[in-house]
Design an enzyme around this catalytic site. Structure first.
Site, PDB file in Angstrom:
ATOM      1  N   TYR A 143      53.090  42.929  32.235  1.00 42.91           N
ATOM      2  CA  TYR A 143      53.976  43.598  31.264  1.00 42.91           C
ATOM      3  C   TYR A 143      54.895  44.598  31.983  1.00 42.91           C
ATOM      4  O   TYR A 143      56.102  44.631  31.749  1.00 42.91           O
ATOM      5  CB  TYR A 143      53.106  44.301  30.228  1.00 42.91           C
ATOM      6  CG  TYR A 143      53.854  44.960  29.088  1.00 42.91           C
ATOM      7  CD1 TYR A 143      54.373  44.196  28.048  1.00 42.91           C
ATOM      8  CD2 TYR A 143      54.023  46.342  29.049  1.00 42.91           C
ATOM      9  CE1 TYR A 143      55.040  44.801  26.991  1.00 42.91           C
ATOM     10  CE2 TYR A 143      54.684  46.953  27.992  1.00 42.91           C
ATOM     11  CZ  TYR A 143      55.191  46.178  26.968  1.00 42.91           C
ATOM     12  OH  TYR A 143      55.857  46.777  25.922  1.00 42.91           O
ATOM     13  N   LYS A 186      58.999  44.490  32.182  1.00 44.59           N
ATOM     14  CA  LYS A 186      59.821  45.563  31.615  1.00 44.59           C
ATOM     15  C   LYS A 186      60.649  46.250  32.697  1.00 44.59           C
ATOM     16  O   LYS A 186      61.787  46.662  32.460  1.00 44.59           O
ATOM     17  CB  LYS A 186      58.938  46.568  30.869  1.00 44.59           C
ATOM     18  CG  LYS A 186      58.276  45.976  29.618  1.00 44.59           C
ATOM     19  CD  LYS A 186      59.301  45.472  28.624  1.00 44.59           C
ATOM     20  CE  LYS A 186      58.704  45.042  27.304  1.00 44.59           C
ATOM     21  NZ  LYS A 186      59.714  44.556  26.338  1.00 44.59           N
TER      22      LYS A 186
END
Ligand code: NAP
Length: 250
Positions: free
Chosen positions: A158, A162
């Site tokens: 993640y 990002k």
């Protein structure tokens, strides 16, 4: 005169959470709103949301479209242009987590997160740029995360996805500035949505202790920042990362 009067916005992942709050705030500010969802389970919710946005007096339509698919993103942009005529603001919001420690992370965990959170940003931006150029301007808003700035144990996939959106955002801002197309990233902290409901109480408590404002954020508080970035009030803001995190990230 409202902040987004006569603008058309496309929001990915608008059926729930932050995306739904953005769709609602945009419509309240006068924007016509196209939004997406991906799962069959969200169909009813998306249709109800479409109707409630229309009640605000704007045009609104829900599309079932997988943002991680290049072909579906291309078809979506074509449909939105056919239905709405233009795209002034694109909000790349669709995102997922597949949290686990690196020793347990599978290739599938990695690929699902990278394609949904990062490739989707490429897919949608790629196909939205030409109509924005034709329209002589546009605003692209990438919903990233402070985890992309800070990192987090159990979220390497993640965090990488990002962090990738930050480099993408800054590059597009440089490439498209001369065409009056702005591109910014919003980095939410911990916001109360289905995504954070999955966290156990102990983890939530430990996050709360590090947040200067001492509470989780609301999806509407992220949406307010997106209204600013989609509006002409931010006409000289591009290539920036705006954290909406209660002071958690430096
Ligand atoms: P959420 O409540 O889990 O909602 C996710 C939304 O994305 C849903 O509308 C979902 O559609 C959609 N979606 C997922 N995969 C998709 C795909 N492949 N194509 C199209 N749509 C897809 O999540 P959220 O908390 O609102 O998060 C929204 C964004 O903010 C994400 O990018 C997330 O990483 C970021 N963010 C969230 C937080 C937080 O604390 N919540 C913090 C920082 C950043 P369905 O309803 O069809 O599943």
């Amino acid at each position: 005169m409202k902040l987004l009067d006569n603008k058309v916005a496309l929001i990915t992942g608008g059926s729930r959470g932050i995306g739904a709050a953005i769709a609602r705030k945009f419509a309240e500010e006068g924007a016509h709103v196209a939004f997406t969802y991906v799962s069959a389970a969200s169909e009813e919710k998306a249709k109800a949301m479409e109707a409630s946005l229309q009640e605000l007096g704007v045009k609104a339509k829900a599309y079932r479209s997988d943002a991680s698919s290049y072909q579906e993103a291309e078809a979506l942009i074509e449909s939105v242009l056919a239905d709405f005529g233009q795209i002034d603001a694109l909000v790349n919001n669709a995102g997922i987590t597949r949290d686990t420690l690196m020793l347990r992370m599978t290739e599938e965990h990695w690929d699902q997160v990278m394609t949904t959170n990062l490739k989707s940003v490429f897919n949608l931006t790629k196909h939205a740029l030409r109509p924005m150029m034709k329209n002589r301007g546009g605003s692209i808003i990438n919903i990233s995360s402070i985890i992309g700035l800070m990192g987090n144990a159990g979220q390497a996939n993640y965090a990488a996805s990002k962090a990738g959106t930050f480099g993408f955002t800054k590059s597009i801002a440089k490439e498209m500035g001369s065409r009056n197309i702005r591109c910014n990233a919003v980095a939410p902290g911990f916001i109360e949505t289905d995504m954070t409901h999955e966290l156990d109480e102990k983890t939530k408590e430990s996050y709360l202790s590090g947040i200067p404002l001492k509470r989780l954020g609301r999806a509407e508080e992220v949406a307010e920042v997106c209204v600013f970035l989609a509006s002409d009030r931010s006409s000289y803001v591009t290539g920036q990362i705006l954290s909406v995190c209660g002071g958690l990230s430096d």
